[in-house]
Structure formats: structure tokens, C-alpha cells
Design a protein around this motif. Structure first.
Motif, PDB file in Angstrom:
ATOM      1  N   LEU A   1       2.207   9.459   3.195  1.00  9.65           N
ATOM      2  CA  LEU A   1       2.593   8.087   2.837  1.00  9.65           C
ATOM      3  C   LEU A   1       1.617   7.486   1.840  1.00  9.65           C
ATOM      4  N   ARG A   2       0.346   7.822   1.969  1.00 11.56           N
ATOM      5  CA  ARG A   2      -0.663   7.319   1.026  1.00 11.56           C
ATOM      6  C   ARG A   2      -0.416   7.891  -0.362  1.00 11.56           C
TER       7      ARG A   2
ATOM      8  N   ARG B   1       2.982   6.138  -1.858  1.00  9.34           N
ATOM      9  CA  ARG B   1       3.097   4.692  -2.034  1.00  9.34           C
ATOM     10  C   ARG B   1       2.893   4.237  -3.479  1.00  9.34           C
ATOM     11  N   SER B   2       2.137   4.994  -4.276  1.00  7.43           N
ATOM     12  CA  SER B   2       1.875   4.553  -5.652  1.00  7.43           C
ATOM     13  C   SER B   2       3.143   4.494  -6.491  1.00  7.43           C
TER      14      SER B   2
ATOM     15  N   LEU C   1       5.746   3.009  -5.787  1.00  4.42           N
ATOM     16  CA  LEU C   1       6.404   1.717  -5.625  1.00  4.42           C
ATOM     17  C   LEU C   1       6.371   0.902  -6.917  1.00  4.42           C
TER      18      LEU C   1
ATOM     19  N   CYS D   1      10.676   6.874  -3.329  1.00  2.00           N
ATOM     20  CA  CYS D   1       9.454   6.494  -2.633  1.00  2.00           C
ATOM     21  C   CYS D   1       9.765   5.649  -1.402  1.00  2.00           C
TER      22      CYS D   1
ATOM     23  N   LEU E   1       8.805   6.355   2.611  1.00  2.48           N
ATOM     24  CA  LEU E   1       8.096   5.387   3.455  1.00  2.48           C
ATOM     25  C   LEU E   1       8.927   4.998   4.674  1.00  2.48           C
TER      26      LEU E   1
ATOM     27  N   LEU F   1       0.478  -0.350   3.383  1.00  2.83           N
ATOM     28  CA  LEU F   1       1.561  -0.745   2.476  1.00  2.83           C
ATOM     29  C   LEU F   1       1.620  -2.235   2.171  1.00  2.83           C
TER      30      LEU F   1
ATOM     31  N   LEU G   1      12.157  -2.754   2.744  1.00  2.00           N
ATOM     32  CA  LEU G   1      11.201  -2.365   1.709  1.00  2.00           C
ATOM     33  C   LEU G   1      11.725  -2.685   0.315  1.00  2.00           C
TER      34      LEU G   1
END
Length: 277
Positions: A185-186, A189-190, A192, A203, A207, A227, A243
Motif C-alpha cells: 500500500l505504501r 499510494r503515490s 494517487l 491505485c 488501496l 493515506l 477514496l
């Protein structure tokens, strides 16, 4: 011809195994009828011999199919043939067994990511989730997950999209330990903020799929700090709809390209030992 053969190889292998099983069943049925009166007087030894004979023939059949698959995987084989083979790779791995898959198939197919044809790399990520589920957690974390991370940085957006879709599928299958899931997930996340809407949607799918595998305590302990700073509004359940409503505006493509050029120049400068005089 090779492409048609690759498209039907899994079906041929499964059909050959069914014939072998039918032959074995017929032999056992004949043995039971012939020795029904002498079950306790040596029949067991012949049954054991029949089982050993079947196992030997199955291993020989698996080796034959493995040799064919290995012959189709090298780089000199057409990209279209390898794409066709990937579409049924899970069925082939089920036929060959987990040990053969981990020792031979996985190390060979990950070399597809070095191929210049982006369509082959896309096909790899589109069909690798089923293989990962069969190969097991160790092969996934040791071999396949680093390849998926590599796909996230691919120069073709379509390849990165398929890598994210693959991660979402693996999250839905609950194949990641909690620590590995949070790392996934880390990494994801970019995207997004990526200017490509397809990458942002993929993405969000990753998530949301990862959030579904976490309980309420883990969501607030790990997911919210991970997040929430990247979102415009607070999320409670981290569903796809929630989201999507909370997304901030994406980075402009020109700004992203400029940042990548600066990062590349900095990396090359560091690799050469610092700025030249």
C-alpha cells in the motif's frame, strides 16, 4: 503454428493426464475383479506396483510438457507465442505441480520483464496473479513481488496499470502478510497524484482491496496515517467510492516529466561521484 500450439498446450496436457488416469483406473478395476478372492494374500503388493507405475508415467508426462514449455519461453521465441502461453500459465502450473513451478517456471517467466515489447510485459502482469496464488507465499514475496514493483516504474503507463491491477487481485486473494501488505500500500499510494486517470483508478483499487483485508483497529492504526495526509477528505471505510471522492487534484503531466528529468540527472550525478567542475 507455434502460437496455436501454445494456445492449446494446457488443454493437451490435461487431456493426456485424463487418459493416464482412465488407464490407471481400468487397470485397478481389472485387478480388483481378478483378485477379489485373494485380497489378503498378496494383492496389496500388486496394487502398490500399479500405483508406482502410474506415478512414474505421470512424472514422465510432466517432464515432457515442461520441456515443451521451457522451449517456448526463451527470448528468441516470438513475443506473441509467449503472450499466448501466459494466458494459460496457471493451468500449466497446476499440471506441473508447485515444486516445478517454483523451481523452473517462475524464474523463466520473470525474464519477460526485460523484453522490449510492452505488450508482453502487460500480459505478464495480467495473468500472473493465478500463478502467484498457486506458487505460494514464499515464491510470491521472494520472486514475483519485486517484479511487480519493477512494473510500477515501467516507462509505459499501460504496464504500470496492469501491475497495479495485479496487486489489487493479490490483495483480494489475501496472499500478503500484514507487514508485506502495508509495504504494498505504501508503494501504491503515490499513484494517487499521477496525471493518468487509469493509474489513479488502479491505485484506488489496490488501496480498497488492501483495506478490506484489515480489521477496524488495523485500519486506524496503519491505514489512516498512511493515506489520510494524501486525501482531501477523511475516510472511514476506505472503499473505492469513498477514496475516489477524496482524491486531491493530480499532478500535471509536464510537472511530472520535469521532476523525473531532474531526478534522473541527480541520480546520474551521484553515480558519477558528484558534479563535475
Amino acid at each position: 503454428v507455434r502460437q496455436a500450439f501454445a494456445a492449446n498446450l494446457a488443454r493437451i496436457a490435461e487431456t493426456a493426464r485424463r487418459f493416464l488416469e482412465r488407464a490407471q483406473f481400468g487397470k485397478q478395476a481389472d485387478m480388483v475383479r481378478q483378485h477379489a478372492a485373494a485380497v489378503g494374500a498378496g494383492g496389496g503388493g500388486e496394487e502398490l506396483h500399479q500405483q508406482q507405475s502410474y506415478d512414474e508415467k505421470l512424472r514422465a508426462l510432466q517432464k515432457l510438457v515442461l520441456d515443451v514449455v521451457i522451449g517456448m519461453l526463451p527470448g528468441e521465441t516470438s513475443s506473441f507465442v509467449r503472450q499466448t502461453l501466459l494466458r494459460d500459465i496457471t493451468r500449466l502450473c497446476l499440471f506441473l505441480g508447485r515444486a516445478t513451478t517454483s523451481n523452473f517456471i517462475v524464474p523463466l517467466i520473470i525474464t519477460f520483464l526485460n523484453d522490449p515489447d510492452w505488450r508482453l510485459r502487460c500480459c505478464f502482469f495480467r495473468h500472473i496473479a493465478g500463478l502467484a496464488a498457486f506458487a505460494g507465499m514464499m515464491s510470491l514475496e521472494k520472486f514475483l513481488l519485486p517484479c511487480i514493483y519493477q512494473g510500477l516504474t515501467d516507462e509505459e503507463d499501460f504496464v504500470a496499470v496492469q501491475a497495479l491491477v495485479c496487486l489489487a487481485s493479490l490483495c483480494e486473494l489475501r496472499l500478503f502478510r500484514k507487514a508485506v501488505l502495508l509495504q504494498v500500500l505504501r508503494r501504491a499510494r503515490s499513484f494517487l497524484f499521477h496525471p493518468s486517470p487509469w493509474l489513479r483508478l488502479s491505485c484506488v483499487a489496490v488501496l480498497a482491496a488492501g483495506a478490506c483485508t484489515l480489521d477496524l483497529v488495523d485500519k486506524y492504526a496503519f491505514l489512516v496515517p498512511l493515506l489520510q495526509p494524501l486525501l482531501a477528505y477523511e475516510c472511514a471505510s476506505f472503499t473505492e467510492e469513498e477514496l475516489l471522492r477524496s482524491l486531491r487534484p493530480p499532478v500535471r503531466r509536464a510537472s511530472l516529466d520535469k521532476a523525473l528529468l531532474v531526478a534522473y540527472a541527480t541520480a546520474m550525478e551521484c553515480a558519477s561521484g558528484g558534479p563535475s567542475d
